[in-house]
Design an enzyme around this catalytic site. Structure first.
Site, mmCIF file in Angstrom:
data_model
loop_
_atom_site.group_PDB
_atom_site.id
_atom_site.type_symbol
_atom_site.label_atom_id
_atom_site.label_comp_id
_atom_site.label_asym_id
_atom_site.label_seq_id
_atom_site.Cartn_x
_atom_site.Cartn_y
_atom_site.Cartn_z
ATOM 1 N N TYR A 51 0.817 -1.213 0.000
ATOM 2 C CA TYR A 51 0.000 0.000 0.000
ATOM 3 C C TYR A 51 0.858 1.274 0.000
ATOM 4 O O TYR A 51 0.405 2.328 0.472
ATOM 5 C CB TYR A 51 -0.953 0.003 1.193
ATOM 6 C CG TYR A 51 -2.216 -0.823 0.984
ATOM 7 C CD1 TYR A 51 -3.137 -0.479 -0.011
ATOM 8 C CD2 TYR A 51 -2.501 -1.926 1.778
ATOM 9 C CE1 TYR A 51 -4.300 -1.212 -0.205
ATOM 10 C CE2 TYR A 51 -3.669 -2.668 1.598
ATOM 11 C CZ TYR A 51 -4.561 -2.309 0.604
ATOM 12 O OH TYR A 51 -5.716 -3.027 0.416
ATOM 13 N N ASN A 114 -13.043 -3.715 4.788
ATOM 14 C CA ASN A 114 -13.972 -3.798 3.665
ATOM 15 C C ASN A 114 -13.828 -5.065 2.821
ATOM 16 O O ASN A 114 -14.114 -5.069 1.629
ATOM 17 C CB ASN A 114 -13.914 -2.525 2.821
ATOM 18 C CG ASN A 114 -12.551 -2.258 2.230
ATOM 19 O OD1 ASN A 114 -11.648 -3.076 2.397
ATOM 20 N ND2 ASN A 114 -12.408 -1.152 1.538
ATOM 21 N N GLU A 128 0.962 -5.705 -8.640
ATOM 22 C CA GLU A 128 0.442 -6.415 -7.475
ATOM 23 C C GLU A 128 0.548 -7.936 -7.645
ATOM 24 O O GLU A 128 0.885 -8.645 -6.688
ATOM 25 C CB GLU A 128 -1.000 -5.977 -7.221
ATOM 26 C CG GLU A 128 -1.071 -4.509 -6.793
ATOM 27 C CD GLU A 128 -2.479 -3.961 -6.686
ATOM 28 O OE1 GLU A 128 -3.453 -4.705 -6.945
ATOM 29 O OE2 GLU A 128 -2.613 -2.779 -6.326
HETATM 30 P P1 RTP Z 1 -8.382 -1.511 -2.096
HETATM 31 O O1 RTP Z 1 -7.106 -0.867 -2.621
HETATM 32 O O2 RTP Z 1 -8.218 -2.115 -0.722
HETATM 33 O O3 RTP Z 1 -8.991 -2.438 -3.097
HETATM 34 O O4 RTP Z 1 -9.488 -0.383 -1.900
HETATM 35 P P2 RTP Z 1 -9.874 0.757 -2.939
HETATM 36 O O5 RTP Z 1 -9.019 0.701 -4.175
HETATM 37 O O6 RTP Z 1 -11.347 0.683 -3.112
HETATM 38 O O7 RTP Z 1 -9.520 2.031 -2.068
HETATM 39 P P3 RTP Z 1 -8.109 2.794 -1.929
HETATM 40 O O8 RTP Z 1 -8.351 4.218 -2.197
HETATM 41 O O9 RTP Z 1 -7.034 2.091 -2.718
HETATM 42 O O10 RTP Z 1 -7.810 2.628 -0.388
HETATM 43 C C1 RTP Z 1 -7.188 1.482 0.139
HETATM 44 C C2 RTP Z 1 -7.872 1.099 1.441
HETATM 45 O O11 RTP Z 1 -7.659 2.134 2.399
HETATM 46 C C3 RTP Z 1 -8.812 2.291 3.187
HETATM 47 N N1 RTP Z 1 -9.313 3.656 3.069
HETATM 48 N N2 RTP Z 1 -9.780 4.320 4.076
HETATM 49 N N3 RTP Z 1 -10.892 6.328 5.735
HETATM 50 C C4 RTP Z 1 -10.741 6.569 4.421
HETATM 51 O O12 RTP Z 1 -11.059 7.602 3.899
HETATM 52 C C5 RTP Z 1 -10.160 5.521 3.612
HETATM 53 N N4 RTP Z 1 -9.930 5.592 2.311
HETATM 54 C C6 RTP Z 1 -9.403 4.402 1.969
HETATM 55 C C7 RTP Z 1 -9.865 1.327 2.709
HETATM 56 O O13 RTP Z 1 -9.866 0.214 3.582
HETATM 57 C C8 RTP Z 1 -9.389 0.962 1.325
HETATM 58 O O14 RTP Z 1 -9.783 -0.341 0.978
#
Ligand code: RTP
Ligand code: MG
Length: 143
Positions: A51, A114, A128
């Protein structure tokens, strides 16, 4: 239609709740083939590296703590437009905003926990997949 590969994680919350099989069923029902799979427990360094793009965000510490809190399943999925097809069945990052019938709507509790991850682009998917799998761990699914 392009055959793509994408990367998936079933996160610690969903593994702890015994949802691995139910989520695999969603992949297969959507026409995504699992071409590599394993259970691992991430180290702090592995989670931070995975990440890294979020390292300056306020939620980074909580994200790394969550992702190292228990075992996860990592998968490579293959299929037509796999990156977008997978993101569609995952649903929005925040399960409260995820469309009905998506993995996050059905199996996730909160934006922090999530249930699953999916690559957000073909370029992210390549990085990845390579982060977790060597080339000889990716199986051809020609039948
Ligand atoms: P992922 O990478 O896990 O598939 O999730 P995503 O693309 O939908 O979201 P991303 O923006 O890449 O964020 C990675 C993970 O960080 C957490 N998060 N928390 N509190 C917040 O505003 C926030 N924003 C993101 C989430 O658990 C997300 O899956
Ligand atoms: Mg993301």
């Amino acid at each position: 239609m392009a055959i793509e590969r994408t990367f998936s994680i079933i996160k610690p919350d969903a593994v702890a709740k015994n949802h691995i099989g139910a989520i695999y069923n969603r992949f297969e029902t959507a026409g995504l083939k699992i071409i590599a799979s394993k259970m691992i427990h991430l180290s702090k360094e592995q989670a931070e590296g995975f990440y890294a793009e979020h390292s300056e965000r306020p939620f980074f510490g909580a994200l790394v703590a969550f992702m190292t809190s228990g075992p996860i399943m990592v998968q490579t999925l293959e299929g037509e437009n796999a990156v977008l097809a997978h993101r569609e069945i995952l649903g929005a990052t925040n399960p409260a905003e995820a469309a009905e019938g998506t993995i996050r709507a059905d199996f996730a509790e909160s934006i922090d926990e999530n249930a699953a991850h999916g690559s957000d682009s073909v370029a992210s998917a390549e990085r990845e997949v390579a982060y977790f799998f060597s080339a000889d761990e990716l199986c051809a699914r020609t039948r």
